[in-house]
Design an enzyme around this catalytic site. Structure first.
Site, mmCIF file in Angstrom:
data_model
loop_
_atom_site.group_PDB
_atom_site.id
_atom_site.type_symbol
_atom_site.label_atom_id
_atom_site.label_comp_id
_atom_site.label_asym_id
_atom_site.label_seq_id
_atom_site.Cartn_x
_atom_site.Cartn_y
_atom_site.Cartn_z
ATOM 1 N N LYS A 97 0.832 -1.198 0.000
ATOM 2 C CA LYS A 97 0.000 0.000 0.000
ATOM 3 C C LYS A 97 0.876 1.262 0.000
ATOM 4 O O LYS A 97 0.673 2.169 -0.805
ATOM 5 C CB LYS A 97 -0.879 -0.056 1.265
ATOM 6 N N SER A 98 1.854 1.303 0.869
ATOM 7 C CA SER A 98 2.711 2.500 0.966
ATOM 8 C C SER A 98 3.426 2.756 -0.358
ATOM 9 O O SER A 98 3.493 3.898 -0.840
ATOM 10 C CB SER A 98 3.757 2.316 2.066
ATOM 11 N N ARG A 155 2.995 5.912 -3.357
ATOM 12 C CA ARG A 155 4.146 6.744 -3.734
ATOM 13 C C ARG A 155 4.429 6.648 -5.221
ATOM 14 O O ARG A 155 4.687 7.665 -5.877
ATOM 15 C CB ARG A 155 5.367 6.329 -2.901
ATOM 16 N N GLY A 163 -5.180 7.986 5.087
ATOM 17 C CA GLY A 163 -4.294 9.005 5.667
ATOM 18 C C GLY A 163 -3.104 9.274 4.761
ATOM 19 O O GLY A 163 -2.649 10.412 4.635
ATOM 20 N N ASP A 209 1.907 -0.682 12.210
ATOM 21 C CA ASP A 209 0.706 -1.225 11.566
ATOM 22 C C ASP A 209 0.417 -2.673 11.965
ATOM 23 O O ASP A 209 -0.692 -3.165 11.754
ATOM 24 C CB ASP A 209 0.844 -1.145 10.037
ATOM 25 N N ARG A 262 -6.620 2.481 17.974
ATOM 26 C CA ARG A 262 -6.298 1.041 17.995
ATOM 27 C C ARG A 262 -5.973 0.517 19.388
ATOM 28 O O ARG A 262 -6.037 -0.705 19.598
ATOM 29 C CB ARG A 262 -5.161 0.732 17.005
HETATM 30 C C1 S3P Z 1 2.327 4.996 6.203
HETATM 31 C C2 S3P Z 1 2.882 5.432 7.374
HETATM 32 C C3 S3P Z 1 2.346 5.063 8.690
HETATM 33 C C4 S3P Z 1 1.449 3.840 8.591
HETATM 34 C C5 S3P Z 1 0.465 3.929 7.469
HETATM 35 C C6 S3P Z 1 1.196 4.073 6.145
HETATM 36 C C7 S3P Z 1 2.936 5.467 4.939
HETATM 37 O O1 S3P Z 1 1.570 6.148 9.190
HETATM 38 O O2 S3P Z 1 0.749 3.654 9.802
HETATM 39 O O3 S3P Z 1 -0.321 2.757 7.417
HETATM 40 O O4 S3P Z 1 2.619 4.900 3.872
HETATM 41 O O5 S3P Z 1 3.745 6.402 4.993
HETATM 42 P P1 S3P Z 1 2.239 7.360 10.030
HETATM 43 O O6 S3P Z 1 3.178 8.053 9.135
HETATM 44 O O7 S3P Z 1 1.087 8.247 10.418
HETATM 45 O O8 S3P Z 1 2.898 6.712 11.208
#
Ligand code: S3P
Length: 428
Positions: free
Chosen positions: A21-22, A26, A93, A314, A345
């Site tokens: 996902k991350s 990007r 987020g 996570d 959480r």
């Molecule tokens: C993420 C960073 C983390 C993670 C989120 C994905 C990212 O959040 O919990 O699931 O892709 O950069 P935080 O940067 O708020 O810790």
């Protein structure tokens, strides 16, 4: 949707998990501001990464998608068009925090919001550094989405992150692409570095020196034409824990991302006694990828605190489940960030473990789950949080009776098909 999970015996098989996902977020955002056409393979099927594509499309970026293959026509750093509607980041987020970095330096104004969960999550953490860069961003009550972003010329800053957050770090680095000069971000502890790796892969000038990361503004981004996203280790985590705690299980998870800032999970599980091996390791676009083998084993328990907390952030919900059936339990500290995730959480892990008959002690920044507990089964609630839905599906595999998961569809945020995959690994 209500999912019902009963203990059915060992998990066995070979499986792949959706694209990371991350990394998907990007690659999509950087492709959109690059100078070329990029094809991304194994793009995450999760709703969050679809939110990113939806936002980019609304900004005028041409996108073609066929299953997990996504073709994006790069528009250059300032090529977005004024959106006709309010941008919608859904539950994500990462979408809202990263894209706001890119939007802060455009030549137009726009608004971005998300679902009820996202509208409760703090955005002052990105508004503050972007303002220091010259950005003009208004947040509801100074803190929450919707955000009103008025594009302005940005200038480089040196920013010391007050919270360990890869999203905030990435937001500032992406804004740094549009800023004059060298933007520096200093992290309190290392967090996932996919943005830094992707920026290098796309041809930006980026340097890391200890906890300092420096990016140079106004690059011309020219990534390889084809990019491949590895499987998501945070999704694999559910299988790693499930196979560890359900006796006689044996799984191989293929093509998983093993970036060291994420793979602390494997070291931590091994330190507890889990039987996990990496079978094959290679590097792709600067990211490590491998197959991971796991078989069931008794686990001792452990402590997650300090810098480790940021690296496992996570995975903590599913590790809490592991803690309850371990020998000595699990203690989590320095994890106040858990309270501002897709759900609180700390609260949702505790409520659901208690609903299954387990004991948990909670604090503002963490919790302790004693070991050797019997999970009764019962009704748990995802509270709209994908990782809670999946963590408690894993708990259901070792419970004495049926576990009913209310709001199980939340899993679609990162792992559509999770419950089908689970059925396929269980005995018929
Ligand atoms: C993420 C960073 C983390 C993670 C989120 C994905 C990212 O959040 O919990 O699931 O892709 O950069 P935080 O940067 O708020 O810790």
């Amino acid at each position: 949707m209500v999912a019902r999970i009963s203990p059915r015996g060992a998990l066995r098989g070979t499986i792949r998990v959706p694209g990371d996902k991350s990394i998907s977020h990007r690659y999509a955002m950087l492709a959109a501001v690059s100078e070329v056409d990029v094809t991304i393979h194994n793009y995450s099927t999760g709703a969050d990464c679809q939110s990113t594509l939806g936002v980019l499309a609304a900004l005028g970026v041409p996108i073609e998608q066929q299953g997990t293959t996504v073709r994006i026509r790069g528009q250059g750093l300032k090529g977005f068009r004024t959106p006709a509607t309010i941008l919608d980041a859904g539950n994500s987020g990462t979408t809202i925090r990263l894209i706001t970095g890119l939007l802060a330096g455009q030549n137009f104004s726009c608004q971005i919001t998300g679902d009820a969960s996202l509208r409760r999550r703090p955005m002052d953490r990105i508004v503050e550094p972007l303002r220091r860069m010259g950005g003009q961003i208004l947040a509801r009550d100074g803190r929450y989405p919707p955000l009103e972003i008025h594009g302005r010329p940005l200038h480089a800053i040196e920013y010391h992150l007050p919270v360990a957050s890869a999203q905030v770090k990435s937001c500032v680095l992406l804004a740094g692409l549009l800023a004059d000069g060298l933007t520096t971000v200093v992290e309190p502890v290392p967090t996932r570095d996919h943005t830094e790796i992707a920026l290098r892969e796309f041809g930006a000038e980026i340097q890391r020196d200890g906890q300092r990361i420096v990016v140079k503004g106004s690059p011309r981004l020219r990534p390889p034409e084809q990019l491949h996203v590895p499987g998501d280790l945070s999704s694999a985590a559910f299988w790693l824990v499930a196979a560890t705690i359900v006796p006689n299980s044996y799984l191989v998870i293929e093509q998983v991302g093993l970036n060291p800032t994420r793979a602390a999970l494997l070291d931590f599980l091994q330190s507890m006694g889990a039987r996990i091996r990496v079978l094959h390791l290679e590097q792709r676009h600067g990211e490590l990828v491998g197959h991971v083998e796991v078989q069931s084993a008794p686990v001792r328990g452990g402590v997650i605190e300090g810098a480790l907390t940021a690296q496992l952030i996570d995975e903590i919900p599913v590790l809490a489940v592991l803690g309850a059936v371990s020998q000595n339990g699990l203690t989590v500290r320095n994890a106040a960030e858990l309270r501002v995730k897709e759900s609180d959480r700390i609260a949702t892990v505790a409520e659901n473990l208690r609903a299954m008959g387990a004991q948990v002690e909670i604090w503002e920044d963490g919790f302790h789950v004693p070991g050797k507990q019997r999970l009764r089964g019962g009704t748990v609630n995802s509270c709209g949080d994908h990782r809670i839905a999946m963590a408690f599906a894993v708990a259901g595999l070792v419970a004495e009776a049926e576990t009913e998961i209310v709001g199980a569809e939340a899993a679609n945020v990162s792992y559509p098909g999770f419950f089908d995959a689970l059925q396929a690994l269980l005995p018929r």
